[in-house]
Scaffold this motif. Sequence first.
Motif: not given
Length: 551
Positions: A390-398
């Motif tokens: 989930g945190s990786q997804a936010w960083v990839a698509n902030p």
Amino acid sequence: MPRPHAAVLLAVSTLLACDTPPTTNPGSDVAAPTGGPELSAEWLREFTREFSADALGGRLPGSEGAAVAVAQIIETMEAIGLEPAGEDAGWTQRVVMRGVTLDREASQLELGSGAGQAAPFVFGEHWVGTSFAAGSEHPLDAELVFVGYGVTAPEYQWDDYAGVDVKGKIVLAFVGDPPTEDGSFGGPAMTYYGRWSYKYERALAAGAAGCLVIHEDAPASYGWNVPTTSYSSERFHILGADGQPPPAMALRGWISSTAADDLAKRGGQSLAAWHTQALRNDFVAAGTRLRLSGKLVTSERQVEDVNVLGRLPGAAQADEAVFLTAHWDHLGTDPDKVAAGEDGIYNGAIDNASGIASMLGVAAELASGPALDRSVVFLATTAEEQGLLGSQAWVANPTMPLDNVLALVNLDSMNVHGETRAVEVVGWGQTTLEDRLVELARAQGRTVVPDTHPEAGSFYRSDHFPFAQVGIPAMYFHSSLDMVDGGTAAGDEIRAGVKQRYHTPADEFDAAWTFAGAARDAALVVDLVRDVAASDARPTYKPSSEFAGLR
């Protein structure tokens, strides 16, 4: 779980202002916190109880219990007065994942030397793992190669893959960093090279067909039950930008230390001998003369789950924000345990219902106080237990520019017990946030100390890490084990209990928990957020940090 009615909200509206429960019983609902002069241990306690109830089924991403958990977070954020900070002016951010389930009955592996001496390689006893490769059948017939610690670190003149071709082979790598004596690899503190995720990434880059990480309790910092539990149910990974599975090996997982020792001895070695060889300057990875053959059979589904984001807007520089993270997911339910009449629900009370409760309590406290110059964003992530997805997804698509994120504080597995004399910073020496924390903790009458177990590599194991990887100053701290009541002896007893519960169905709510420690730590988070949000100086990584200069 039904939504709380207005009467229920009124009945518990004093919960953040004191530690005394309301005179009326709210039943199965816990109303939103309202803020007050101090964070309420009682509210944190009750929210954790509800959020980790059996009815949520362990909060596995993509499950009905996950949907209930998300709804409960959004409901609480709304009641606090936060504004949506997700996609399309909503509360959520989509995280599209591929869920893979290993068919243990149809999957069969055996270990042999090619001379008719094959023996079953038993899931749960000898190994655990799965395949994230495309398709549903994954045939294997590959040589096993021991690659030491599976590390390529040019800055330390270390390359376990030098001089060996592992294409199409299955590599065996020790978990953890090479335990060198010259201070390289962080000395006693684990670096990212020691993490199992790095071992898989490096093996994939080398063209290996598979990677089995050799489990040992001390360097892994947990028992064999933890990887066994992690691979007892569906596993997830994020799909590529094209909606397709990214490149993956046919096999990734763990091998038990006993099985690895037996395997080494079949080649005239031993696990102890492998440890010695892996640290020699002239170490070269070598085949074991053994092959792993058979097939893995998997089923898959596309899972769309969500991060939840709420925002407390700043009064002066609202486009800049301090972030707080806590993951809402856990490990779901093990149907095999349930079928056997055992408790198969991984409630995740400490990990991480307590962190979600604390993050929301901090939100209410900040919302009830004076307006902050900068915004605060509260990010409840999905699929942390699957590898920080989930945190990786936010960083990839902030949902906001990365450069506008001043700093991040992560809340994971809070101290549900009593107050402590100190707090521990995980990954000590990383950011200037530590300097501010020292001053704020002193005002509480507490000290700040480095992580007492840096060898566990906890800095790389929770949701702050993907933010650190893009240069955002990120901090994760927790209570020390020096208890106000009972000192370090009491703390050691608590640690032993928490370790025994970790990633098991025993991590369920305990009525004896006071949450006094969680309330104290959450209050320190409030102070830190207020300080960062008001300061003209932006937090940074210290020059010695591996993340310095990334921003």
